[in-house]
Design an enzyme around this catalytic site. Structure first.
Site, PDB file in Angstrom:
ATOM      1  CB  SER A 284      -0.909   0.015   1.221  1.00 37.08           C
ATOM      2  OG  SER A 284      -1.561   1.268   1.356  1.00 37.08           O
ATOM      3  CG  LEU A 285       1.041   3.760  -3.389  1.00 33.70           C
ATOM      4  CD1 LEU A 285       0.567   4.719  -4.470  1.00 33.70           C
ATOM      5  CD2 LEU A 285       2.523   3.461  -3.574  1.00 33.70           C
ATOM      6  CG  ASN A 286      -2.675   4.794   2.370  1.00 28.75           C
ATOM      7  OD1 ASN A 286      -2.615   5.961   1.980  1.00 28.75           O
ATOM      8  ND2 ASN A 286      -3.723   4.013   2.135  1.00 28.75           N
TER       9      ASN A 286
ATOM     10  NE  ARG B  14       5.572   8.081  -0.553  1.00 32.70           N
ATOM     11  CZ  ARG B  14       6.666   8.019  -1.325  1.00 32.70           C
ATOM     12  NH1 ARG B  14       7.820   8.472  -0.849  1.00 32.70           N
ATOM     13  NH2 ARG B  14       6.602   7.515  -2.529  1.00 32.70           N
TER      14      ARG B  14
ATOM     15  CG  ASP C 175       9.571   8.720  -4.950  1.00 33.36           C
ATOM     16  OD1 ASP C 175       9.109   8.383  -3.846  1.00 33.36           O
ATOM     17  OD2 ASP C 175       8.892   9.275  -5.835  1.00 33.36           O
TER      18      ASP C 175
ATOM     19  NE  ARG D   7       3.930  17.783 -10.812  1.00 34.86           N
ATOM     20  CZ  ARG D   7       5.247  17.727 -10.963  1.00 34.86           C
ATOM     21  NH1 ARG D   7       5.985  18.805 -10.695  1.00 34.86           N
ATOM     22  NH2 ARG D   7       5.830  16.621 -11.359  1.00 34.86           N
TER      23      ARG D   7
ATOM     24  CG  PHE E  72      -1.237   0.991  -6.199  1.00 36.23           C
ATOM     25  CD1 PHE E  72      -1.203   0.364  -4.962  1.00 36.23           C
ATOM     26  CD2 PHE E  72      -0.059   1.075  -6.927  1.00 36.23           C
ATOM     27  CE1 PHE E  72      -0.012  -0.177  -4.474  1.00 36.23           C
ATOM     28  CE2 PHE E  72       1.122   0.541  -6.452  1.00 36.23           C
ATOM     29  CZ  PHE E  72       1.151  -0.080  -5.220  1.00 36.23           C
ATOM     30  CG  ASN E  73      -1.292   7.702  -8.576  1.00 38.34           C
ATOM     31  OD1 ASN E  73      -0.674   8.596  -8.001  1.00 38.34           O
ATOM     32  ND2 ASN E  73      -1.143   7.437  -9.867  1.00 38.34           N
TER      33      ASN E  73
ATOM     34  CG  ASP F 243       2.231  12.487  -4.301  1.00 36.05           C
ATOM     35  OD1 ASP F 243       1.140  11.923  -4.498  1.00 36.05           O
ATOM     36  OD2 ASP F 243       3.008  12.805  -5.223  1.00 36.05           O
TER      37      ASP F 243
END
Length: 738
Positions: free
Chosen positions: A551-553, A555, A571, A601, A656-657, A660
């Site tokens: 999971s990206l969570n 991080r 990264d 951004r 799955f993104n 951030d």
């Protein structure tokens, strides 16, 4: 008949010489176009080399983005010191022999650096050599600490004389404070008394008319013992000599020890003093410096077993300070030569050690290598001229003969042709001038192989030009931390990866572990069998945290084992210089409540996620990608794992993104109207290694951006829009956010 023949031969020779002379004048006038051609060739080649070298310098040492290169000289007229870049570090321990660096014992200052507050207590004064950066003359500076040495406040210059001063030995005697600095430049050992401690001193007396260096005084068994080195005496071995003097008072008079010199031999035996002697467990110790490999290589400690007017005996004891593995990027990466230890009121010990990241003579060697590289580049240009036929000779013929403009006589002609030296010189020049045609015979520019050779010569010349500029103007190659309010700090580096990207991780750990302020690397392992820590070449501890699910969570999972306030989420496919990392860390320390990162951004009312070019076109940003960002570990991770962020985390798992993007929305929501993000511009020399692996999460850019646009819209519904926020580029005075 013979006389007539001789006359004819003589006339014939003279006629031939005149003919050649006229021919030479004709060729000289005819060769004007060749001179222009040669001139244009050399101007073009050197212009190309200069352009490439300047572009390289602009990219590698870029003043246009506010870079301050710490180790080379400044633009204010300061000169880099060939003796190195000495610093002073603080150590703590239960004894003088168990000292560890301050960063390992959790004694820190709590001022935007995240460290626990150091207990107030013992006031310490540190006297040190302060070298003037313009004159390179040493003065004695002083700093004060009111928190057991955790932080220091510079107070100013305590002692300034017209000559070089160093090695200040400060002591108390009969209620008065004295200082005995090294004054070997004037051949005296002087004693000063404090009039207004610690900044005002008065000369008390000259206690010895000798140029002693690194002198200390020990009070032992009713006598005072003065230990120092006299490198000026006949037969003295520099850095390998030690003398002892004794007296009933530190004011003198002093008498020589009967066995002087105590040492006079190899430089690595520790004869030269390396700090103040100390008592521990009833034993007396002397500190020496090992100068075997170079000046001040390491500290050695000796237990004094006998100290009397007739005898001196000492025995070396084990002593090893914890050394870093970061080389030049550590303040003491290569050497240290002075050690002083004090017992605190708490019973513990504080040690002060000076250290250096480069060796003596580093500046000289760099300049020498730099000019040698430039000379090599010039030589290759000449070689290129030979091969292309632009340069036809090495030595012009007029350099090899006594050439006289004007009327020539038989006597002058005979001097030119018959002189032994002239003949030898002409033959040597003739041989040298055969080299260009010989080289053109080996390498023919018209052939494919010849063109390849010419191209390689040109490329090597460009490389040597850049190398020369780097050696001369690039400093020592060391990257120091940017201090904040006079102090350095450390952070934890965290990266999330999996088994298919192991090769990325190995490069990543090897590179970033050498950055000065990195304390630990945490690898968040999301999928596949994890590597052994021993597989990673690291200068700092590495901890691999294996997650239960991909999971990206993960991080931003709360990790109680992280001991620093600052975490850099970076990264594993981003490679940038340590200087860029140190720069970002300094900015975060100024604003620890913000996300500080390198990739901005901008999201406007269209709720569309776009690349940095979009932010540039709108001259502002409202997001910072956390794939390369500093954050407060307690605040950021706590916010991300809060109940308020639960729906956002679920959406991240679904897509799955966007982990951030979610953190940016949470920061903005928590900060109200205050600025929540801060941009630091990286240099152009940033490498994305995912381009070479084919395992990037965001390989399909269009699909990746569509997903992130969905995230922006969803998070705007949950936590409020970012479109009403925009922070302009160029807001910092140092230009780091242009």
């Amino acid at each position: 008949m013979m006389e007539e023949t001789a006359e004819i031969v003589g006339k014939s020779s003279l006629h031939k010489n005149v003919h050649n002379h006229n021919r030479y004048r004709y060729l000289s006038s005819y060769g004007g176009s060749s001179s222009v051609r040669r001139f244009l060739f050399f101007v073009s080649c050197f212009g190309l080399y200069a352009l490439v070298a300047l572009t390289y310098a602009w990219l590698a040492f870029p003043p246009h983005i506010g870079r301050t290169y710490h180790v080379s000289s400044s633009s204010l007229g300061c000169r880099e010191d060939n003796e190195g870049s000495w610093s002073v570090g603080v150590y703590y321990g239960d004894s003088p022999f168990t000292l560890k660096p301050i960063e390992t014992v959790n004694v820190w200052r709590n001022e935007s650096a995240a460290w626990p507050v150091a207990n107030p207590g013992d006031t310490l004064y540190l006297f040190f050599e302060n070298k003037n950066p313009i004159t390179l003359q040493g003065d004695i500076g002083v700093a004060e600490s009111t928190d057991k040495g955790a932080t220091w406040k510079p107070l100013g210059i305590a002692l300034d004389e017209p000559w070089h001063l160093s090695f200040p030995f400060v002591f108390n005697y009969n209620g008065q404070i004295y200082m005995m600095p090294e004054s070997s430049q004037i051949g005296e050992l002087r004693l000063y008394r404090a009039i207004n401690f610690p900044l005002t001193w008065k000369l008390e007396k000259v206690i010895l008319q000798k140029p002693l260096v690194d002198t200390t005084i020990i009070h032992h068994q009713g006598n005072y013992w003065l230990l120092g080195s006299d490198h000026s005496s006949f037969g003295a071995k520099k850095n390998g000599q030690l003398e002892i003097w004794y007296s009933t008072t530190p004011l003198g008079p002093w008498k020589q020890h009967k066995n002087n010199p105590i040492y006079n031999g190899k430089r690595n035996v520790g004869a030269r003093n390396g700090g103040r002697g100390f008592l521990h467990d009833g034993n007396l110790y002397r500190v020496g410096q090992d100068c075997g490999e170079n000046y001040g290589k390491r500290i050695r400690v000796f237990k004094i077993e006998t100290l009397s007017k007739e005898e001196y005996r000492e025995l070396e004891v084990p002593f090893a300070l914890e050394m870093p593995r970061k080389g030049k990027n550590s303040w003491n990466g290569l050497r240290h030569h002075h050690f002083e230890v004090r017992q605190l009121s708490s019973g513990g010990y504080v040690g002060l050690v000076d250290g250096d990241r480069v060796t003596s003579g580093d500046l000289f060697h760099r300049v020498l290598l730099g000019y040698a590289s430039l000379a090599g580049a010039i030589t290759l240009v000449v070689l290129l001229g030979f091969l292309l036929g632009v340069v036809n000779c090495i030595v012009p013929s007029t350099w090899c003969m006594n050439y006289y403009a004007g009327k020539r006589t038989d006597a002058l002609f005979n001097l030119e042709t018959d002189g032994f030296f002239s003949g030898k010189l002409r033959r040597m020049c003739s041989r040298l001038n055969r080299v260009p045609p010989f080289l053109r015979g080996l390498v023919k520019p018209s052939s494919a192989l010849g063109r390849l050779a010419l191209g390689l010569i040109l490329l090597v010349g460009v490389f040597l030009s850049c190398l020369g500029v780097s050696y001369i103007y690039g400093g020592s190659g060391a990257v120091q931390p940017y201090t904040f309010k006079g102090h350095a700090s450390q952070f934890t580096l965290a990266t999330m990866t999996y088994d298919a990207r192991l090769w990325n991780l190995k490069m990543y750990v090897k590179h970033y572990s050498r950055c000065a302020s990195v304390k630990e690397i945490v690898v968040i392992w999301n999928k596949g069998p994890p590597p052994e820590v021993t597989e990673l070449d690291s200068a700092v501890p590495v901890r691999i945290r294996v997650e239960k699910r991909n999971s990206l969570n993960n991080r931003f999972s709360i990790d109680p084992l992280i001991t620093t306030r600052a975490v850099l989420e970076l990264d594993d496919d981003i490679m940038m210089s340590c200087d860029e990392i140190e720069k970002g860390f300094k900015v975060w320390r100024e604003h620890p409540e913000r996300l500080v990162g390198y990739y901005p951004r901008y999201v406007d009312q269209s709720m569309t996620y776009s690349a940095e070019k979009f932010a540039r076109s709108h001259k502002g940003y409202n997001m910072i990608l956390t794939g390369a960002a500093f954050m407060d570990v307690g605040f950021a991770f706590g916010l991300y794992q809060s109940e308020r962020a639960r729906l956002g985390r679920e959406f991240v798992d679904e897509q799955f993104n966007c982990e951030d993007v979610l953190l940016n929305f949470l920061y903005a929501n928590a900060s109200g109207s205050a600025k929540a993000v801060e941009y630091v511009r990286p240099s152009a020399l940033v490498l994305d290694t995912s381009k070479f692996s084919g395992v990037a999460i965001s390989g399909n850019t269009d699909q990746h951006y569509r997903k992130r646009s969905e995230c922006v819209r969803r998070f705007s519904e949950l936590y409020g829009s970012l479109s009403d926020r925009r922070w302009e580029f160029g807001g910092r005075k140092d230009g780091w956010d242009l």
